[in-house]
Design a protein around this motif. Structure first.
Motif, PDB file in Angstrom:
ATOM      1  N   THR A 118      -2.848   4.632   0.189  1.00 29.99           N
ATOM      2  CA  THR A 118      -3.911   3.820  -0.396  1.00 29.99           C
ATOM      3  C   THR A 118      -3.638   2.368  -0.045  1.00 29.99           C
ATOM      4  O   THR A 118      -2.498   1.894  -0.187  1.00 29.99           O
ATOM      5  CB  THR A 118      -3.964   3.984  -1.930  1.00 29.99           C
ATOM      6  N   HIS A 120      -4.738  -1.774  -0.411  1.00 26.69           N
ATOM      7  CA  HIS A 120      -5.433  -2.835  -1.147  1.00 26.69           C
ATOM      8  C   HIS A 120      -5.293  -4.136  -0.362  1.00 26.69           C
ATOM      9  O   HIS A 120      -4.203  -4.460   0.119  1.00 26.69           O
ATOM     10  CB  HIS A 120      -4.840  -3.018  -2.544  1.00 26.69           C
ATOM     11  N   GLY A 121      -6.376  -4.876  -0.226  1.00 26.42           N
ATOM     12  CA  GLY A 121      -6.320  -6.173   0.443  1.00 26.42           C
ATOM     13  C   GLY A 121      -6.485  -6.123   1.941  1.00 26.42           C
ATOM     14  O   GLY A 121      -6.101  -7.074   2.636  1.00 26.42           O
ATOM     15  N   GLU A 260       1.179   3.250  -2.099  1.00 27.23           N
ATOM     16  CA  GLU A 260       0.155   2.246  -2.352  1.00 27.23           C
ATOM     17  C   GLU A 260       0.609   0.924  -1.755  1.00 27.23           C
ATOM     18  O   GLU A 260       1.647   0.371  -2.141  1.00 27.23           O
ATOM     19  CB  GLU A 260      -0.044   2.116  -3.862  1.00 27.23           C
ATOM     20  N   THR A 262      -0.192  -3.091  -0.910  1.00 28.85           N
ATOM     21  CA  THR A 262      -0.982  -4.255  -1.298  1.00 28.85           C
ATOM     22  C   THR A 262      -0.696  -5.388  -0.320  1.00 28.85           C
ATOM     23  O   THR A 262       0.461  -5.790  -0.140  1.00 28.85           O
ATOM     24  CB  THR A 262      -0.640  -4.708  -2.727  1.00 28.85           C
TER      25      THR A 262
END
Length: 312
Positions: A118, A120-121, A260, A262
């Motif tokens: 996953t 993010h950003g 995850e 980021t």
């Protein structure tokens, strides 16, 4: 993008008896790579639990680092984090097998899927089309997977420290030479080759750099990390300036078998011209992330020079 040649060339001397111990460990990792994913992670966790008991010096160092970083935690809390940390170290070996022999090594044979990742950003990577990017990745135990995840979304060059053992150097560079979805191989850059790094950044290439470990060479500066002065390398400031690069911190967290990532926005006014302030700024970002995920940071590294001896 150039490829590493000398460090990725197999040499007949690697078959000499003095290397047999390394080959035995490599063979065990290869056997583990054939296990189903769930069993791989179970095995990695058990390896970490074993390391907790058979590596007393590293356990002692990690405990001291945790006590220094989290003085508000009691003995039981520190010990729980310590045990989780060693389990995370064991799992990091499993992540190495995935990097070495995963399906991404043969994209032409099997489409690469990312059901365990996953992001993010991602939009932050698109903000600087005319600059190379310095992707700052602190030493969490998910380093191998961080490189693999980034290889799915962008071309980049990982920075690494050359190993003194030639066989380990061969195996490490082979592992960290990544295969992109396009099938292109992207080779790492040695951290001693500053000119190559600057040239790559000026050519708008992206670099993954891990600048948070202890640095005792000429030019080091002492900057607080968890409130305690730590020998630090201001070289990233020079790289960003001379390579006209944007600096983006990247953090990866392992949640079971899922990962995850980021990607933070590019840092404004970096470098500022004040190396101490710039490195302190990075340290504060690292600290904030470590506090949310303490067990997965690399506590077995002698970050504060608490005792003599080689790094893990």
């Amino acid at each position: 993008m150039s490829r590493l040649k000398s460090t990725q060339t197999f040499k007949i001397q690697f078959l000499c008896p003095k290397y047999w111990g390394i080959w035995l460990g490599f063979l065990l990792l290869r056997l583990i790579s054939f296990l189903p994913r769930r069993l791989k992670f179970f095995t990695g966790k058990k390896i970490g639990q074993l390391l907790y008991y058979i590596a007393p010096s590293r356990k002692s160092l990690a405990r001291k680092n945790l006590q220094l970083s989290f003085p508000e935690k009691n003995k039981n809390q520190i010990e729980n984090i310590l045990k989780e940390h060693f389990e995370s170290l064991g799992i990091s070996l499993i992540e190495t097998t995935i990097n070495l022999w995963g399906s991404h090594r043969h994209p032409q044979k099997k489409p690469i899927k990312m059901p365990f990742f996953t992001f993010h950003g991602l939009e932050n990577l698109q903000q600087y089309p005319s600059q190379g990017l310095l992707l700052v990745v602190p030493h969490f135990t998910t380093i191998e997977t961080t490189g693999l995840m980034l290889s799915h979304i962008m071309p980049f060059r990982p920075i690494y420290r050359k190993h003194d053992n030639p066989l380990m150097e061969y195996l490490i560079t082979k592992s960290r030479t990544l295969v992109l979805d396009s099938g292109q191989s992207v080779a790492p850059l040695a951290n001693s080759d500053t000119r190559a790094m600057i040239r790559a950044l000026k050519d708008h290439e992206n670099i993954m750099i891990l600048p948070d470990q202890r640095y005792r060479a000429k030019g080091n500066i002492k900057v607080p990390f968890f409130g305690v002065d730590a020998p630090s390398n201001p070289g990233i400031c020079k790289l960003a300036k001379l390579g006209n690069a944007k600096v983006l911190p990247v953090f990866t967290k392992r949640n079971g078998q899922h990962y995850e990532m980021t990607i933070l926005p590019g840092l404004d006014n970096f470098p500022s011209g004040d190396d101490y302030s710039d490195i302190l700024r990075l340290h504060q970002l690292y600290e904030a992330e470590i506090k949310t995920n303490p067990a997965q940071y690399l506590w077995t590294h002698n970050r504060w020079n608490l005792k003599k001896g080689r790094d893990f």
